[in-house]
Design an enzyme around this catalytic site. Structure first.
Site, mmCIF file in Angstrom:
data_model
loop_
_atom_site.group_PDB
_atom_site.id
_atom_site.type_symbol
_atom_site.label_atom_id
_atom_site.label_comp_id
_atom_site.label_asym_id
_atom_site.label_seq_id
_atom_site.Cartn_x
_atom_site.Cartn_y
_atom_site.Cartn_z
ATOM 1 N N VAL A 127 8.060 5.544 -11.029
ATOM 2 C CA VAL A 127 8.980 6.674 -10.921
ATOM 3 C C VAL A 127 9.950 6.443 -9.764
ATOM 4 C CG1 VAL A 127 9.182 9.153 -10.473
ATOM 5 C CG2 VAL A 127 7.343 8.295 -11.954
ATOM 6 N N PRO A 175 3.088 2.047 1.110
ATOM 7 C CA PRO A 175 2.309 0.834 1.391
ATOM 8 C C PRO A 175 2.726 -0.302 0.459
ATOM 9 C CG PRO A 175 0.871 2.750 1.169
ATOM 10 C CD PRO A 175 2.231 3.175 0.706
ATOM 11 N N ALA A 208 0.977 -2.400 -1.096
ATOM 12 C CA ALA A 208 0.133 -2.466 -2.296
ATOM 13 C C ALA A 208 0.566 -1.465 -3.357
ATOM 14 C CB ALA A 208 -1.326 -2.222 -1.914
ATOM 15 N N GLY A 209 1.326 -0.450 -2.978
ATOM 16 C CA GLY A 209 1.741 0.574 -3.933
ATOM 17 C C GLY A 209 3.111 0.342 -4.547
ATOM 18 N N ASP A 223 8.519 15.477 -10.943
ATOM 19 C CA ASP A 223 7.722 16.186 -11.939
ATOM 20 C C ASP A 223 7.159 17.521 -11.451
ATOM 21 O OD1 ASP A 223 6.945 16.165 -14.621
ATOM 22 O OD2 ASP A 223 4.897 15.562 -14.118
#
Length: 302
Positions: free
Chosen positions: A33, A53, A55-56, A124
């Protein structure tokens, strides 16, 4: 008789083309998103800071940050709404976006932004959005947004596809050429008084209305200069008066020979009123054009 005015229909959003070029924008999150939000912001020229992060990060966001290096600043960490440092950080941005799977954190960020009067979009979560993302059609400078105010994004996407399919393929180029014409007009008529502004607007309207999209898309530098030559006399030249083809030359020859004004407009809006003359002129023009084309093709075969 009382004047009738448009009916007020409450509940709408204010649809604007907000300019964020070189403005600082904070994007919290780095997933799929966030990738869509980031693309829209980069297309608009914003200076984006991402907090997420490593990793994200999605592959696309990772690519934007490290390969394309188009992100203004990247902070490899989570955002902490309780931290005085991050609370202070928010104050330096013109817009804030959250695109994370942490509703509580997003709500805290929303409260921080609204207390500081900074517009925020929480992905959202319509009640926590000061503005929405619509479904966008893009053709160069042309942007069309379909918004359902967060109620039906999938429906907006379907409508967007229908609009996209109906657009002429050269509409973006046509708008580019009109933009160049406006720039040229402002150079020769730079006045900011209301009379000059009104005259510029009227002239541009008459030029645009006199050309098809296909014709506008073909406008080159020479044609644009010829169109601008009509400004002083209030003449909005048509395509056939400035294009170099055989048909254009034939029409121009006919206009000069007869003084017929049916092909172009002027500030007085004068047009021929005798339909018989117009019909005869069109017939003679057709013969002249056919003759020139036949002669040109015969010459080419030799």
């Amino acid at each position: 008789m009382a004047q009738e005015y448009p009916t007020i229909e409450a509940g709408a959003s204010l649809i604007v083309a907000y300019q964020v070029t070189n403005k600082p924008v904070l994007l919290i999150g780095g997933g799929q998103v966030a990738a869509g939000r980031l693309l829209a912001l980069l297309n608009a020229g914003a200076k984006v800071t991402i907090v997420s992060p490593l990793a994200g990060l999605s592959e696309e966001v990772h690519h934007r940050i490290f390969s394309e290096q188009v992100v203004d600043q990247y902070l490899d960490r989570n955002f902490d709404a309780e931290s005085p440092d991050d609370q202070q950080l928010i104050l330096s941005f013109a817009l804030v976006f959250t695109a994370i799977d942490e509703p509580n954190l997003s709500s805290k960020v929303c409260k921080l932004c609204r207390s500081a009067r900074i517009p925020i979009n929480v992905a959202d979560v319509p009640p926590e959005c000061d503005f929405y993302f619509g479904s966008i059609v893009r053709r160069g400078p042309l942007q069309i947004m379909v918004s359902t105010q967060g109620k039906g994004p999938r429906i907006a996407n379907r409508i967007r596809r229908q609009i996209e399919a109906s657009l002429p393929p050269n509409v973006g180029n046509a708008i580019d050429q009109v933009g160049k014409l406006r720039v040229g007009l402002r150079k020769i008529a730079p006045g900011k008084d209301t009379e000059t502004i009104a005259r510029r607007m009227d002239w541009m309207v008459r030029v645009c209305d006199g050309w098809s999209l296909d014709q506008l898309a073909q406008m080159n530098d020479d044609m644009r200069e010829e169109v601008l030559d009509g400004w002083e006399d209030g003449v909005a030249k048509r395509y056939w008066e400035v294009q170099p083809g055989v048909g254009g030359k034939a029409m121009a020859m006919w206009t000069r020979a007869t003084g017929w004004a049916g092909g172009h407009d002027n500030s007085a809006g004068r047009k021929p009123t005798n339909s018989a003359i117009v019909g005869l002129g069109s017939f003679v023009l057709g013969l002249a054009t056919a003759g020139l084309i036949f002669a040109a093709r015969s010459q080419a075969r030799r």
